[in-house]
Write an enzyme that holds these catalytic residues in place. Sequence first.
Site, mmCIF file in Angstrom:
data_model
loop_
_atom_site.group_PDB
_atom_site.id
_atom_site.type_symbol
_atom_site.label_atom_id
_atom_site.label_comp_id
_atom_site.label_asym_id
_atom_site.label_seq_id
_atom_site.Cartn_x
_atom_site.Cartn_y
_atom_site.Cartn_z
ATOM 1 N N ASP A 237 -3.554 2.880 7.737
ATOM 2 C CA ASP A 237 -2.586 1.789 7.693
ATOM 3 C C ASP A 237 -2.140 1.379 9.093
ATOM 4 O O ASP A 237 -2.036 0.188 9.397
ATOM 5 C CB ASP A 237 -1.377 2.214 6.854
ATOM 6 C CG ASP A 237 -0.371 1.095 6.702
ATOM 7 O OD1 ASP A 237 -0.721 0.029 6.175
ATOM 8 O OD2 ASP A 237 0.792 1.285 7.116
ATOM 9 N N ASP B 59 0.819 -1.214 0.000
ATOM 10 C CA ASP B 59 0.000 0.000 0.000
ATOM 11 C C ASP B 59 0.851 1.261 0.000
ATOM 12 O O ASP B 59 0.533 2.244 -0.683
ATOM 13 C CB ASP B 59 -0.989 0.000 1.167
ATOM 14 C CG ASP B 59 -0.290 -0.139 2.515
ATOM 15 O OD1 ASP B 59 0.953 -0.217 2.545
ATOM 16 O OD2 ASP B 59 -0.984 -0.189 3.545
ATOM 17 N N ASP C 162 -2.895 -2.257 10.827
ATOM 18 C CA ASP C 162 -1.798 -3.111 11.319
ATOM 19 C C ASP C 162 -2.062 -3.591 12.736
ATOM 20 O O ASP C 162 -1.827 -4.755 13.068
ATOM 21 C CB ASP C 162 -0.478 -2.343 11.260
ATOM 22 C CG ASP C 162 0.003 -2.131 9.836
ATOM 23 O OD1 ASP C 162 -0.513 -2.806 8.925
ATOM 24 O OD2 ASP C 162 0.895 -1.281 9.637
#
Length: 280
Positions: free
Chosen positions: A96, A78, A100
């Site tokens: 992101d 990404d 995660d």
Amino acid sequence: MRLSIGGPHLVLDVRFREGIEKVVRPVGRLLARLGLTANRLTVLGLVLNILAAAILVTGRFVVAAVVGGVGSIIDMLDGATAKAGKATSRRGAFLDSVADRISETAIFAAMTWYFSSRSTRLAVLSVLALGFSLVISYERARAESLGLDGKSGLFERGERLIVIGLGLLIPGAMEIALWVLVVGTAVTAIQRFIYVWRQAEPAPAPVGVTPYRIAETRIGRRRDQSADEGEEIGAGGSESERDATVFNAFVPRRMRERFGDRSQKRPPGSPGRRRRARGA
């Protein structure tokens, strides 16, 4: 591949990471040409990692490792896709990071669930590994919010995923993998804490120089910068005047206009003086 222990970043060798970047970069450019966005890849990687956690609960370790590996690879692309499409944003970086943490929590929670009815020791190790992993992530986030560098440690997320994958793929290696994770993440949490703590340590004052002398030096520098604004900054006068001068030198003008300029003396009959007289 070697470990660099002496530097501030206790991670796998930079050359190894640069090699991965060389592979990921062209793939990111291809995905950007195909119209895929970084946020879509992040969400797809999150979905696959959650699916891998659900498969892990059933005890199919190899299938979970394959699905989770694909999800981690997609999640790794990404950033390269965002750079290739010139679409980097704070929203994407925030998404992101959250994805995660959710992915990692789902994997460790699935291992805890699976081992809870089979091995209390392995279930406890899974919980400890998850706890230390979250501490590591929090330390970096908190350090960066304070303007400090928090990128250090032996077991960052990539290293943790590699160890989990090996433990799932190699029969009978799960307990060894969990012990490695617990020890590695604990050491990383301590190492990162010390690294950030040293950055946050205030610089000692020069020997023989009083705090007021330091303030006067800074005020002298500020005087040259504020001359065109019509501000009158000096270092002489009584102690209260010196305090007011330091206040006006370092507090932004908008705040001074809102709360009042401390260098302006109030008249004897002002409300502030009457309140202090009553309190006395």
